[in-house]
Design an enzyme around this catalytic site. Structure first.
Site, PDB file in Angstrom:
ATOM      1  N   LYS A  13       2.740   9.787  -9.201  1.00 63.60           N
ATOM      2  CA  LYS A  13       1.554   9.838  -8.422  1.00 63.60           C
ATOM      3  C   LYS A  13       1.437  10.163  -6.968  1.00 63.60           C
ATOM      4  O   LYS A  13       0.798  10.930  -6.385  1.00 63.60           O
ATOM      5  CB  LYS A  13       1.105   8.692  -8.886  1.00 63.60           C
ATOM      6  CG  LYS A  13      -0.497   8.501  -8.505  1.00 63.60           C
ATOM      7  CD  LYS A  13      -1.025   7.138  -9.344  1.00 63.60           C
ATOM      8  CE  LYS A  13      -0.134   5.859  -9.159  1.00 63.60           C
ATOM      9  NZ  LYS A  13      -0.479   5.139  -7.937  1.00 63.60           N
ATOM     10  N   ARG A  88      -7.841  -0.058  -9.980  1.00 69.48           N
ATOM     11  CA  ARG A  88      -6.759  -0.422 -11.121  1.00 69.48           C
ATOM     12  C   ARG A  88      -7.355  -1.191 -12.083  1.00 69.48           C
ATOM     13  O   ARG A  88      -6.905  -1.404 -12.955  1.00 69.48           O
ATOM     14  CB  ARG A  88      -5.541  -1.051 -10.399  1.00 69.48           C
ATOM     15  CG  ARG A  88      -4.263  -0.222 -10.181  1.00 69.48           C
ATOM     16  CD  ARG A  88      -3.056  -1.257  -9.820  1.00 69.48           C
ATOM     17  NE  ARG A  88      -1.819  -0.990  -9.461  1.00 69.48           N
ATOM     18  CZ  ARG A  88      -1.299   0.053  -8.440  1.00 69.48           C
ATOM     19  NH1 ARG A  88      -1.995   0.222  -7.681  1.00 69.48           N
ATOM     20  NH2 ARG A  88       0.218  -0.038  -8.582  1.00 69.48           N
ATOM     21  N   ARG A 127      14.258   4.784  -8.055  1.00 66.83           N
ATOM     22  CA  ARG A 127      13.390   5.358  -6.516  1.00 66.83           C
ATOM     23  C   ARG A 127      13.658   4.428  -5.544  1.00 66.83           C
ATOM     24  O   ARG A 127      13.901   3.477  -5.349  1.00 66.83           O
ATOM     25  CB  ARG A 127      12.139   4.712  -7.250  1.00 66.83           C
ATOM     26  CG  ARG A 127      10.929   5.131  -6.228  1.00 66.83           C
ATOM     27  CD  ARG A 127       9.669   5.569  -6.702  1.00 66.83           C
ATOM     28  NE  ARG A 127       9.060   4.094  -6.922  1.00 66.83           N
ATOM     29  CZ  ARG A 127       7.678   3.902  -7.193  1.00 66.83           C
ATOM     30  NH1 ARG A 127       7.069   5.028  -7.282  1.00 66.83           N
ATOM     31  NH2 ARG A 127       7.012   2.756  -7.038  1.00 66.83           N
ATOM     32  N   ARG A 160      12.195  -0.655  -3.079  1.00 64.46           N
ATOM     33  CA  ARG A 160      11.057  -1.709  -3.280  1.00 64.46           C
ATOM     34  C   ARG A 160      11.408  -2.860  -4.221  1.00 64.46           C
ATOM     35  O   ARG A 160      11.995  -2.817  -5.235  1.00 64.46           O
ATOM     36  CB  ARG A 160       9.685  -1.238  -3.593  1.00 64.46           C
ATOM     37  CG  ARG A 160       9.164  -0.239  -2.577  1.00 64.46           C
ATOM     38  CD  ARG A 160       7.985   0.612  -3.271  1.00 64.46           C
ATOM     39  NE  ARG A 160       7.263  -0.047  -4.286  1.00 64.46           N
ATOM     40  CZ  ARG A 160       6.065   0.572  -4.404  1.00 64.46           C
ATOM     41  NH1 ARG A 160       5.492   1.598  -4.178  1.00 64.46           N
ATOM     42  NH2 ARG A 160       5.182  -0.029  -5.522  1.00 64.46           N
ATOM     43  N   ARG A 171       5.081  -4.479 -14.349  1.00 68.51           N
ATOM     44  CA  ARG A 171       4.026  -3.603 -13.649  1.00 68.51           C
ATOM     45  C   ARG A 171       3.650  -2.727 -14.538  1.00 68.51           C
ATOM     46  O   ARG A 171       2.491  -2.117 -14.724  1.00 68.51           O
ATOM     47  CB  ARG A 171       4.736  -2.879 -12.277  1.00 68.51           C
ATOM     48  CG  ARG A 171       4.677  -3.872 -11.315  1.00 68.51           C
ATOM     49  CD  ARG A 171       5.611  -3.444 -10.033  1.00 68.51           C
ATOM     50  NE  ARG A 171       4.988  -2.409  -9.438  1.00 68.51           N
ATOM     51  CZ  ARG A 171       5.638  -1.402  -9.086  1.00 68.51           C
ATOM     52  NH1 ARG A 171       6.737  -1.057  -9.350  1.00 68.51           N
ATOM     53  NH2 ARG A 171       5.159  -0.265  -8.309  1.00 68.51           N
TER      54      ARG A 171
HETATM   55  P1  AMP Z   1       1.714   0.566  -5.606  1.00 68.69           P
HETATM   56  O1  AMP Z   1       2.238   1.390  -4.384  1.00 68.69           O
HETATM   57  O2  AMP Z   1       0.477   1.608  -5.790  1.00 68.69           O
HETATM   58  O3  AMP Z   1       2.424   0.499  -6.913  1.00 68.69           O
HETATM   59  O4  AMP Z   1       1.211  -0.815  -5.163  1.00 68.69           O
HETATM   60  C1  AMP Z   1       2.224  -1.800  -4.923  1.00 68.69           C
HETATM   61  C2  AMP Z   1       1.772  -3.090  -5.452  1.00 68.69           C
HETATM   62  O5  AMP Z   1       0.448  -3.534  -4.463  1.00 68.69           O
HETATM   63  C3  AMP Z   1       1.040  -3.332  -6.743  1.00 68.69           C
HETATM   64  O6  AMP Z   1       1.980  -3.632  -7.569  1.00 68.69           O
HETATM   65  C4  AMP Z   1       0.298  -4.583  -6.553  1.00 68.69           C
HETATM   66  O7  AMP Z   1       0.695  -5.761  -6.499  1.00 68.69           O
HETATM   67  C5  AMP Z   1      -0.265  -4.129  -5.392  1.00 68.69           C
HETATM   68  N1  AMP Z   1      -1.331  -3.266  -5.306  1.00 68.69           N
HETATM   69  C6  AMP Z   1      -1.872  -1.756  -5.014  1.00 68.69           C
HETATM   70  N2  AMP Z   1      -3.013  -1.396  -5.335  1.00 68.69           N
HETATM   71  C7  AMP Z   1      -3.508  -2.134  -5.940  1.00 68.69           C
HETATM   72  C8  AMP Z   1      -4.824  -2.516  -6.565  1.00 68.69           C
HETATM   73  N3  AMP Z   1      -5.739  -1.575  -6.646  1.00 68.69           N
HETATM   74  N4  AMP Z   1      -5.215  -3.646  -7.271  1.00 68.69           N
HETATM   75  C9  AMP Z   1      -4.257  -4.909  -7.077  1.00 68.69           C
HETATM   76  N5  AMP Z   1      -3.178  -4.694  -6.644  1.00 68.69           N
HETATM   77  C10 AMP Z   1      -2.719  -3.669  -6.040  1.00 68.69           C
END
Ligand code: AMP
Length: 216
Positions: A13, A88, A127, A160, A171
């Site tokens: 993505k 989300r 990753r 990460r 996740r």
């Molecule tokens: P990502 O880079 O999109 O995987 O986001 C990393 C982390 O940020 C996620 O595992 C969540 O803990 C938090 N996060 C990102 N976007 C959201 C969202 N829309 N709602 C809630 N938590 C989020």
């Protein structure tokens, strides 16, 4: 044009969103990047969010919605956005619709980038991203030219904390159990398109552009 890209962690993505935003001439807004930059800057929002992120949990809706809606009000978002990682949850999707409506805007299309869970696990464990600009690599499938260093800006690559151990499984569980409901929401609104994300990067990109432009 306001587009949402929905996909599990490791679906490609982030990589696709960057390319897609360039081609469509809209701004790429990734909620995860907004959180990571708030954490790096040590803001109050960042400190609050870090607790949830490190555990692999979602950040509560009120914090997340306020952060993203305020970002969408900035002038550089006026031409349109490609939202990545947000919404989300169903509550976030509804709050986004309300927020956009107030500004006489709306979501054109939500695209689901579909990848089987076992492929996602394999991709996530390899990753790495760069410290300076969050460029994405994979030590198995897309390694940097020099190990540990970003090809594009020379900064250090790191894994990460939420791409390690149990947080990864958690996740993916959250995605497949919860975020999936979002697909029904956009399907019911007649806005959902699905693209097969288990193909090479260029083919996925082409399919995404087609899915979006076909619906304009
Ligand atoms: P990502 O880079 O999109 O995987 O986001 C990393 C982390 O940020 C996620 O595992 C969540 O803990 C938090 N996060 C990102 N976007 C959201 C969202 N829309 N709602 C809630 N938590 C989020």
């Amino acid at each position: 044009m306001n587009i949402i890209l929905i996909g599990a962690q490791g679906s490609g993505k982030g990589t696709q969103a960057e390319k897609l935003a360039q081609v469509l001439g809209v701004l790429h807004v990734a909620s995860g990047d907004l959180f990571r930059s708030a954490i790096a800057q040590g803001t109050e929002l960042g400190m609050k969010a870090k607790i949830y992120i490190d555990r692999g949990d979602l950040v509560p809706d009120d914090i997340t919605v306020a952060m993203v809606l305020s970002r969408l009000q900035e002038p550089d978002c006026a031409r349109g956005v490609l939202l990545d990682g947000f919404p989300r949850t169903l509550e976030q999707a509804k709050a986004l619709d309300r927020g956009l409506q107030e500004a006489d805007r709306f979501i054109d299309t939500a695209v689901y980038l579909e990848v089987p869970r076992e492929i996602l696990l394999k991709r996530l464990s390899g990753r790495y991203i760069c410290r300076a600009n969050q460029h994405i690599y994979n030590i198995n499938t897309r390694p940097p030219k020099v190990p540990g260093i970003c090809d594009l800006d020379g900064s250090e690559l790191y894994q990460r904390s939420d791409d390690q151990g149990e947080a990864v499984q958690k996740r993916l569980d959250i995605f497949f159990n919860g975020t999936f409901k979002l697909l029904d929401y956009y399907r019911d609104e007649g806005k959902l398109a699905t693209v097969n994300g288990n193909q090479d990067v260029e083919k996925v990109h082409k399919d995404l552009v087609k899915a979006i432009t076909d619906r304009l």
